[in-house]
Design a protein around this motif. Structure first.
Motif, PDB file in Angstrom:
ATOM      1  N   GLU A  25      -1.036  -4.457  -5.318  1.00  0.00           N
ATOM      2  CA  GLU A  25       0.367  -4.352  -4.922  1.00  0.00           C
ATOM      3  C   GLU A  25       1.057  -5.716  -4.973  1.00  0.00           C
ATOM      4  OE1 GLU A  25       3.127  -2.590  -1.273  1.00  0.00           O
ATOM      5  OE2 GLU A  25       0.990  -2.090  -1.364  1.00  0.00           O
ATOM      6  N   VAL A  26       0.349  -6.759  -4.537  1.00  0.00           N
ATOM      7  CA  VAL A  26       0.907  -8.111  -4.622  1.00  0.00           C
ATOM      8  C   VAL A  26       1.129  -8.503  -6.080  1.00  0.00           C
ATOM      9  CG1 VAL A  26       0.455 -10.554  -4.185  1.00  0.00           C
ATOM     10  CG2 VAL A  26      -0.083  -8.866  -2.431  1.00  0.00           C
ATOM     11  N   ALA A  27       0.152  -8.208  -6.931  1.00  0.00           N
ATOM     12  CA  ALA A  27       0.275  -8.557  -8.347  1.00  0.00           C
ATOM     13  C   ALA A  27       1.449  -7.846  -9.003  1.00  0.00           C
ATOM     14  CB  ALA A  27      -1.025  -8.227  -9.080  1.00  0.00           C
ATOM     15  N   VAL A  28       1.623  -6.565  -8.710  1.00  0.00           N
ATOM     16  CA  VAL A  28       2.730  -5.812  -9.298  1.00  0.00           C
ATOM     17  C   VAL A  28       4.064  -6.356  -8.807  1.00  0.00           C
ATOM     18  CG1 VAL A  28       3.850  -3.549  -9.345  1.00  0.00           C
ATOM     19  CG2 VAL A  28       1.392  -3.730  -9.748  1.00  0.00           C
ATOM     20  N   ALA A  29       4.144  -6.702  -7.536  1.00  0.00           N
ATOM     21  CA  ALA A  29       5.388  -7.291  -7.021  1.00  0.00           C
ATOM     22  C   ALA A  29       5.727  -8.572  -7.770  1.00  0.00           C
ATOM     23  CB  ALA A  29       5.241  -7.567  -5.526  1.00  0.00           C
ATOM     24  N   ALA A  30       4.717  -9.407  -8.028  1.00  0.00           N
ATOM     25  CA  ALA A  30       4.950 -10.663  -8.733  1.00  0.00           C
ATOM     26  C   ALA A  30       5.270 -10.439 -10.209  1.00  0.00           C
ATOM     27  CB  ALA A  30       3.734 -11.569  -8.594  1.00  0.00           C
ATOM     28  N   LEU A  31       4.692  -9.404 -10.806  1.00  0.00           N
ATOM     29  CA  LEU A  31       4.949  -9.109 -12.215  1.00  0.00           C
ATOM     30  C   LEU A  31       6.348  -8.551 -12.440  1.00  0.00           C
ATOM     31  CD1 LEU A  31       1.555  -7.433 -13.172  1.00  0.00           C
ATOM     32  CD2 LEU A  31       2.480  -9.490 -14.249  1.00  0.00           C
ATOM     33  N   THR A  32       6.855  -7.809 -11.472  1.00  0.00           N
ATOM     34  CA  THR A  32       8.088  -7.050 -11.705  1.00  0.00           C
ATOM     35  C   THR A  32       9.265  -7.494 -10.853  1.00  0.00           C
ATOM     36  OG1 THR A  32       7.464  -5.368 -10.062  1.00  0.00           O
ATOM     37  CG2 THR A  32       6.721  -5.017 -12.329  1.00  0.00           C
ATOM     38  N   GLY A  33       9.018  -8.239  -9.775  1.00  0.00           N
ATOM     39  CA  GLY A  33      10.089  -8.606  -8.864  1.00  0.00           C
ATOM     40  C   GLY A  33      10.509 -10.055  -8.989  1.00  0.00           C
ATOM     41  N   GLU A  34      11.442 -10.445  -8.161  1.00  0.00           N
ATOM     42  CA  GLU A  34      11.934 -11.819  -8.153  1.00  0.00           C
ATOM     43  C   GLU A  34      11.460 -12.537  -6.885  1.00  0.00           C
ATOM     44  OE1 GLU A  34      13.376 -13.036 -10.806  1.00  0.00           O
ATOM     45  OE2 GLU A  34      13.248 -11.042 -11.718  1.00  0.00           O
ATOM     46  N   GLY A  35      11.470 -13.860  -6.945  1.00  0.00           N
ATOM     47  CA  GLY A  35      11.139 -14.654  -5.777  1.00  0.00           C
ATOM     48  C   GLY A  35       9.681 -15.008  -5.621  1.00  0.00           C
ATOM     49  N   HIS A  36       8.861 -14.720  -6.650  1.00  0.00           N
ATOM     50  CA  HIS A  36       7.427 -14.993  -6.549  1.00  0.00           C
ATOM     51  C   HIS A  36       6.979 -16.161  -7.423  1.00  0.00           C
ATOM     52  CE1 HIS A  36       6.973 -11.232  -4.334  1.00  0.00           C
ATOM     53  NE2 HIS A  36       7.701 -10.641  -5.276  1.00  0.00           N
ATOM     54  N   ALA A  37       7.828 -16.643  -8.298  1.00  0.00           N
ATOM     55  CA  ALA A  37       7.451 -17.723  -9.209  1.00  0.00           C
ATOM     56  C   ALA A  37       7.075 -18.977  -8.424  1.00  0.00           C
ATOM     57  CB  ALA A  37       8.590 -18.035 -10.171  1.00  0.00           C
ATOM     58  N   GLY A  38       5.959 -19.590  -8.815  1.00  0.00           N
ATOM     59  CA  GLY A  38       5.500 -20.808  -8.167  1.00  0.00           C
ATOM     60  C   GLY A  38       4.687 -20.582  -6.911  1.00  0.00           C
ATOM     61  N   GLU A  39       4.555 -19.337  -6.474  1.00  0.00           N
ATOM     62  CA  GLU A  39       3.835 -19.038  -5.238  1.00  0.00           C
ATOM     63  C   GLU A  39       2.327 -18.942  -5.478  1.00  0.00           C
ATOM     64  OE1 GLU A  39       4.887 -18.930  -2.237  1.00  0.00           O
ATOM     65  OE2 GLU A  39       7.064 -18.737  -2.428  1.00  0.00           O
ATOM     66  N   ILE A  40       1.561 -19.386  -4.481  1.00  0.00           N
ATOM     67  CA  ILE A  40       0.127 -19.124  -4.411  1.00  0.00           C
ATOM     68  C   ILE A  40      -0.078 -18.224  -3.206  1.00  0.00           C
ATOM     69  CG2 ILE A  40      -2.186 -20.078  -4.091  1.00  0.00           C
ATOM     70  CD1 ILE A  40      -1.239 -22.652  -5.379  1.00  0.00           C
ATOM     71  N   TYR A  41      -0.383 -16.954  -3.467  1.00  0.00           N
ATOM     72  CA  TYR A  41      -0.612 -16.001  -2.391  1.00  0.00           C
ATOM     73  C   TYR A  41      -2.111 -15.920  -2.130  1.00  0.00           C
ATOM     74  CZ  TYR A  41       4.207 -14.385  -3.047  1.00  0.00           C
ATOM     75  OH  TYR A  41       5.573 -14.310  -3.138  1.00  0.00           O
ATOM     76  N   GLU A  42      -2.552 -16.521  -1.027  1.00  0.00           N
ATOM     77  CA  GLU A  42      -3.956 -16.438  -0.649  1.00  0.00           C
ATOM     78  C   GLU A  42      -4.115 -15.168   0.183  1.00  0.00           C
ATOM     79  OE1 GLU A  42      -7.556 -19.440   0.639  1.00  0.00           O
ATOM     80  OE2 GLU A  42      -5.526 -20.165   0.243  1.00  0.00           O
ATOM     81  N   VAL A  43      -4.721 -14.156  -0.426  1.00  0.00           N
ATOM     82  CA  VAL A  43      -4.746 -12.825   0.172  1.00  0.00           C
ATOM     83  C   VAL A  43      -6.093 -12.567   0.848  1.00  0.00           C
ATOM     84  CG1 VAL A  43      -3.015 -11.852  -1.371  1.00  0.00           C
ATOM     85  CG2 VAL A  43      -5.400 -11.790  -2.050  1.00  0.00           C
ATOM     86  N   THR A  44      -6.029 -12.055   2.072  1.00  0.00           N
ATOM     87  CA  THR A  44      -7.224 -11.701   2.826  1.00  0.00           C
ATOM     88  C   THR A  44      -6.947 -10.433   3.611  1.00  0.00           C
ATOM     89  OG1 THR A  44      -6.650 -12.829   4.911  1.00  0.00           O
ATOM     90  CG2 THR A  44      -7.665 -14.179   3.187  1.00  0.00           C
ATOM     91  N   GLY A  45      -8.003  -9.911   4.223  1.00  0.00           N
ATOM     92  CA  GLY A  45      -7.827  -8.870   5.202  1.00  0.00           C
ATOM     93  C   GLY A  45      -7.327  -9.465   6.507  1.00  0.00           C
ATOM     94  N   PRO A  46      -7.115  -8.637   7.544  1.00  0.00           N
ATOM     95  CA  PRO A  46      -6.520  -9.116   8.785  1.00  0.00           C
ATOM     96  C   PRO A  46      -7.496  -9.744   9.767  1.00  0.00           C
ATOM     97  CG  PRO A  46      -6.799  -6.754   8.890  1.00  0.00           C
ATOM     98  CD  PRO A  46      -7.220  -7.161   7.518  1.00  0.00           C
ATOM     99  N   ARG A  47      -8.823  -9.716   9.474  1.00  0.00           N
ATOM    100  CA  ARG A  47      -9.784 -10.279  10.424  1.00  0.00           C
ATOM    101  C   ARG A  47     -11.070 -10.678   9.704  1.00  0.00           C
ATOM    102  NH1 ARG A  47     -12.988  -5.366  13.323  1.00  0.00           N
ATOM    103  NH2 ARG A  47     -12.420  -3.684  11.885  1.00  0.00           N
ATOM    104  N   LEU A  48     -11.841 -11.517  10.380  1.00  0.00           N
ATOM    105  CA  LEU A  48     -13.122 -11.980   9.861  1.00  0.00           C
ATOM    106  C   LEU A  48     -14.222 -10.996  10.231  1.00  0.00           C
ATOM    107  CD1 LEU A  48     -12.851 -15.748  10.874  1.00  0.00           C
ATOM    108  CD2 LEU A  48     -12.635 -14.815   8.559  1.00  0.00           C
ATOM    109  N   LEU A  49     -15.133 -10.756   9.275  1.00  0.00           N
ATOM    110  CA  LEU A  49     -16.267  -9.875   9.500  1.00  0.00           C
ATOM    111  C   LEU A  49     -17.535 -10.522   8.954  1.00  0.00           C
ATOM    112  CD1 LEU A  49     -14.844  -6.415   8.316  1.00  0.00           C
ATOM    113  CD2 LEU A  49     -15.307  -7.084  10.677  1.00  0.00           C
TER     114      LEU A  49
END
Length: 289
Positions: free
Chosen positions: A172-196
């Motif tokens: 979903e993040v990748a599609v937003a960056a491929l098709t939307g605006e405002g993502h250029a130059g961003e590094i999105y470090e994606v994780t889940g909400p907690r450590l396991l």
């Protein structure tokens, strides 16, 4: 239905979005999501109508023709020897083809992957990095799914904590960056909400599947010896050695806000993933014929 069949209707000879790794965990989901949104797609795969192979640069021009955006999912991993050189060549080919936007799937805690990030970010194109590590889906459809089905997750790293991330969030993040605006130059470090840790992860999978799934710690060397004994390819053994000795050492034991920054919502929790995967039959034990 395969991803190739499901997106066939969205394919045209002037497809503006190329999805490399189209048969992989993230690429297949990116392609399917783009198709559902009505975007034209070009599948980057050796089995696609216009074949794509990371090891065959001579075919890249044909795949990139008329493409305006590319999802870059390098296989097997940006950390492997030669990846930096190939990503450099691919970005140059994309520039020559007139591509406008790049979205790179990268790896958390991997110096080699971050070298590839800089190649993309400094390309002069609209570029976004999606930096991820261990996928939830490794335990439902990836290399460790068989361990879950047998009820024994036998892996090194007993004391390491990881914020496992859901592949659907990555897509979903990748599609937003491929098709939307405002993502250029961003590094999105994606994780889940907690450590396991693996023990807690196994307990969650046990509850979701309704049967006991145990975590059995194993020394690093014994794990690699087991892979070799099973006939795993040399590159797989190398990658597992790298991941467990270099990346899975606690360096990524932090929850990051990439999903929330990109999508404006919280990331998917491992429990939610486990329940959905169990409902879909991912953890069922197949009885021998």
């Amino acid at each position: 239905m395969s991803i190739f069949a499901s997106v066939r209707r969205a394919f045209t000879r002037t497809s503006p979005i190329l999805v490399t790794g189209a048969s992989g965990k993230t690429g297949s989901r990116v392609a399917a999501r783009l198709a559902r949104q009505g975007h034209d797609i070009r599948l980057g795969s050796r089995r696609a109508d216009i074949p794509f192979d990371w090891n065959a640069p001579q075919g890249w021009a044909a795949v990139l023709k008329d493409v305006k955006a590319v999802y870059i999912a390098y296989s097997p991993d940006l950390a492997v020897p030669g990846a930096v050189e190939l990503i450099t060549r691919f970005v140059e080919a994309a520039q020559a083809a007139g591509v406008k936007r790049l979205v790179l799937l990268s790896g958390r805690g991997e110096a080699e992957a971050q070298a590839c990030e800089q190649i993309v970010l400094k390309s002069g194109l609209e570029a976004t990095v999606v930096r991820a590590s261990w996928f939830n889906q490794n335990f439902s459809e990836g290399g460790f799914a068989g361990m879950v089905q047998t009820g024994q997750i036998t892996l090194p790293g007993a004391d390491v904590l990881e914020p496992f991330v859901d592949v659907d969030d990555i897509a979903e993040v990748a599609v937003a960056a491929l098709t939307g605006e405002g993502h250029a130059g961003e590094i999105y470090e994606v994780t889940g909400p907690r450590l396991l840790g693996f023990a807690e992860l196994a307990a969650i999978l046990s509850m979701a599947s309704g049967r006991e799934i145990a975590y059995i710690p194993i020394p690093h060397k014994d794990f690699l010896d087991g892979l070799k004994a099973e006939g795993a390819p040399g590159e797989v053994v190398w990658l597992m050695d790298y991941l467990f000795s270099t990346v899975f050492d606690g360096r990524n034991a932090q929850v990051c806000d990439g999903v929330e920054r990109a999508l404006g919502r919280k990331p998917t929790d491992f429990e939610t993933f486990a329940r959905k995967a169990a409902a879909a039959g991912a953890f069922k034990v197949t009885e021998p014929a």
